[in-house]
Enzyme design. Structure first.
Site, PDB file in Angstrom:
ATOM      1  N   GLY A 227       0.674  -1.042   0.035  1.00 35.74           N
ATOM      2  CA  GLY A 227       0.087  -0.110  -0.064  1.00 35.74           C
ATOM      3  C   GLY A 227       0.836   1.264  -0.078  1.00 35.74           C
ATOM      4  N   VAL A 231       1.536   4.738   5.069  1.00 35.37           N
ATOM      5  CA  VAL A 231       1.023   3.884   5.929  1.00 35.37           C
ATOM      6  C   VAL A 231       2.010   2.827   6.142  1.00 35.37           C
ATOM      7  CG1 VAL A 231      -0.757   2.102   6.413  1.00 35.37           C
ATOM      8  CG2 VAL A 231      -1.323   4.205   5.362  1.00 35.37           C
ATOM      9  N   GLY A 232       2.909   2.461   5.245  1.00 30.91           N
ATOM     10  CA  GLY A 232       3.913   1.431   5.557  1.00 30.91           C
ATOM     11  C   GLY A 232       4.963   1.904   6.482  1.00 30.91           C
ATOM     12  N   GLU A 245       5.702  -3.599   0.545  1.00 35.41           N
ATOM     13  CA  GLU A 245       5.722  -3.490  -0.628  1.00 35.41           C
ATOM     14  C   GLU A 245       4.924  -1.969  -1.009  1.00 35.41           C
ATOM     15  OE1 GLU A 245       4.409  -3.981  -5.291  1.00 35.41           O
ATOM     16  OE2 GLU A 245       5.713  -5.564  -4.422  1.00 35.41           O
ATOM     17  N   CYS A 279       1.447   0.582  -8.331  1.00 31.94           N
ATOM     18  CA  CYS A 279       2.625   1.107  -7.465  1.00 31.94           C
ATOM     19  C   CYS A 279       3.829   0.937  -8.637  1.00 31.94           C
ATOM     20  CB  CYS A 279       3.072   0.257  -6.382  1.00 31.94           C
ATOM     21  SG  CYS A 279       3.209  -1.448  -6.735  1.00 31.94           S
TER      22      CYS A 279
END
Length: 463
Positions: A227, A231-232, A245, A279
């Site tokens: 995502g 957030v990651g 990822e 992405c």
């Protein structure tokens, strides 16, 4: 294939503990095509508990037994292929070729993992001392939590689900709330049809509440998240065992000796496939000045020829995933860049979720169209004077996948080796080589693809 709407926990479909539900919409028409349970922290707790209880027994099964379950999982998806393709088209807004690729890749990943499950279980090592025997063996991590996005919901789940199950792990999957059926509920149906033991594979649909609960859950041995970078990075900062990822501002580099017919055709794939909502889509087109005008003319001509519409009507591009995504693209990237001096060559218009393929030029590094991950059908062109400047600009932002175009393959390889991306393609669009089972290892490994044969690009990209 029956329609289901509940959570899948411990081998059974059920309502969420709160009883709340959400609506599944067809993106092209906004028509209601289903519903899904809105799970919360209590539901996540139960799913993780079920997965933890099931994991020792699942790992203790012989590898051929686990492989047999995965084979049945794949057979169910294959038997329902056409229904799944249509569901993907309706739920994600992707055109048929995208949906066929997503479902087909998911089935192939399961088939790969069937073989993995019965493959080598370890290695015989050189002994550290005479008379000793040293061996390593592959053992499961335990319980894996997966949080997946809406753009390729089925195969981005399956690339982790399949190998995780093959090696004796159990899984709790939280699919994106915009695509809960194709990204989760149909996979739960497949698991149930395959007869997986209760708790081996669990699906908790829902919104941010369920996602946050799973991301923070201490009952997991590993968390896999695909995502946004923001957030990651928050998840990573929590100090847990995670595989991420994340997005990035990928570059599409055109050198002064590039084949512009090839480059402009590949640009359609790199920036417009699935409306640019991946992405690995190209967010920055960095072009050496000698060929900038010709490249601009070529991509503009191709962009203006593309059709946009309902995926069931067989257009080149479908709708964007949501109004939120459309408003971010237009209001936070395109319009602010135009206000700062970028020039609109074509597109920049929309009707509902249908956004016309757009080309911007005179884009400079301080503009949102350069700095942000686009996630929409926009080609922003930035002109540079030298190859060295192109390399420096490319490396100035986080990225996943780049492309470099030049008639000299050795020059392309030399440039590719200087780019700080996980994948670099020379004379090729993104992901044309198959990405099944590209699970991260314990090294920083770069993949470089050199295109030496004619490309198999979709007809719409080469017009």
């Amino acid at each position: 294939m029956d329609k289901v709407s509940g959570l899948y926990v411990g081998g059974e479909f059920r309502a969420s503990r709160s009883g709340r539900t959400g609506v599944v919409e067809e993106k092209a028409t906004a028509r209601r095509i289903g519903e899904f349970a809105l799970g919360d922290g209590a539901d996540v707790d139960e799913a993780v508990e079920a997965a933890r209880a099931a994991q020792p027994g699942w790992a203790a099964l012989g590898a051929p037994e686990r492989a047999a379950y995965l084979r049945k999982f794949a057979e169910y998806l294959a038997a329902n292929y056409e229904a799944l393709v249509e569901q993907s088209m309706r739920e994600t807004g992707g055109v048929r070729s995208k949906a066929e690729d997503e479902v087909g890749t998911s089935i192939r990943q399961l088939e790969i993992s069937v073989v993995q499950a019965t493959g080598t279980a370890g290695d015989l090592l050189q002994p550290y001392k005479a008379g000793k025997l040293s061996m390593s063996r592959t053992v499961p991590l335990g319980v894996a939590g997966l949080i997946t996005p809406w753009n390729y919901p089925m195969n981005l789940a399956m690339r982790a689900v399949a190998p995780a199950l093959a090696f004796g792990n159990t899984v709790v999957l939280k699919p994106a709330e915009l695509t809960p059926t194709i990204g989760g509920q149909v996979l739960a149906q497949a698991a149930q049809h395959a007869g997986l033991p209760p708790g081996v594979f669990n699906v908790v649909t829902g919104g941010p509440e369920a996602g946050k609960a799973l991301a923070a859950h201490r009952g997991l041995d590993m968390l896999d998240f695909t995502g946004s970078r923001g957030v990651g990075e928050t998840i990573q900062a929590d100090g847990r065992d995670v595989r991420l990822e994340l997005g990035g501002s990928n570059a599409f580099v055109i050198l002064d000796d590039a084949d512009l017919d090839l480059a402009s055709a590949c640009a359609m794939i790199a920036s417009f496939e699935f409306q640019g909502q991946t992405c690995i889509s190209a967010s920055r087109h960095i072009v050496v000045r000698e060929v900038a005008d010709a490249y601009l003319e070529a991509v503009t001509r191709r962009a203006e020829a593309l059709t946009v519409g309902d995926p069931l009507d067989d257009p080149d591009l479908g709708p964007l995933i949501s109004e939120k995504q459309r408003d971010r693209l237009h209001g936070e990237i395109v319009e602010p860049s135009l206000a700062r001096g970028a020039r609109l060559v074509t597109g920049g218009k929309y009707e509902g979720l249908f956004y016309r393929p757009t080309v911007l030029t005179d884009v400079t590094p301080e503009m949102p169209a350069f700095r942000e991950e686009i996630f929409g059908p926009v080609i922003p062109i930035t002109v540079v004077d030298t190859e060295a400047e192109a390399i420096a600009l490319t490396n100035g932002l986080p990225m996943l996948m780049n492309s470099v175009f030049t008639r000299d393959l050795m020059r392309g390889l030399t440039v590719a080796e200087q780019l700080k991306a996980g994948e670099v393609h020379v004379n090729d669009a993104h992901a044309r080589h198959g990405a099944e089972n590209q699970m991260a290892g314990f090294t920083k490994r770069q993949w470089i693809g050199l295109q030496r044969t004619p490309l198999a690009l979709p007809e719409w990209a080469t017009r």
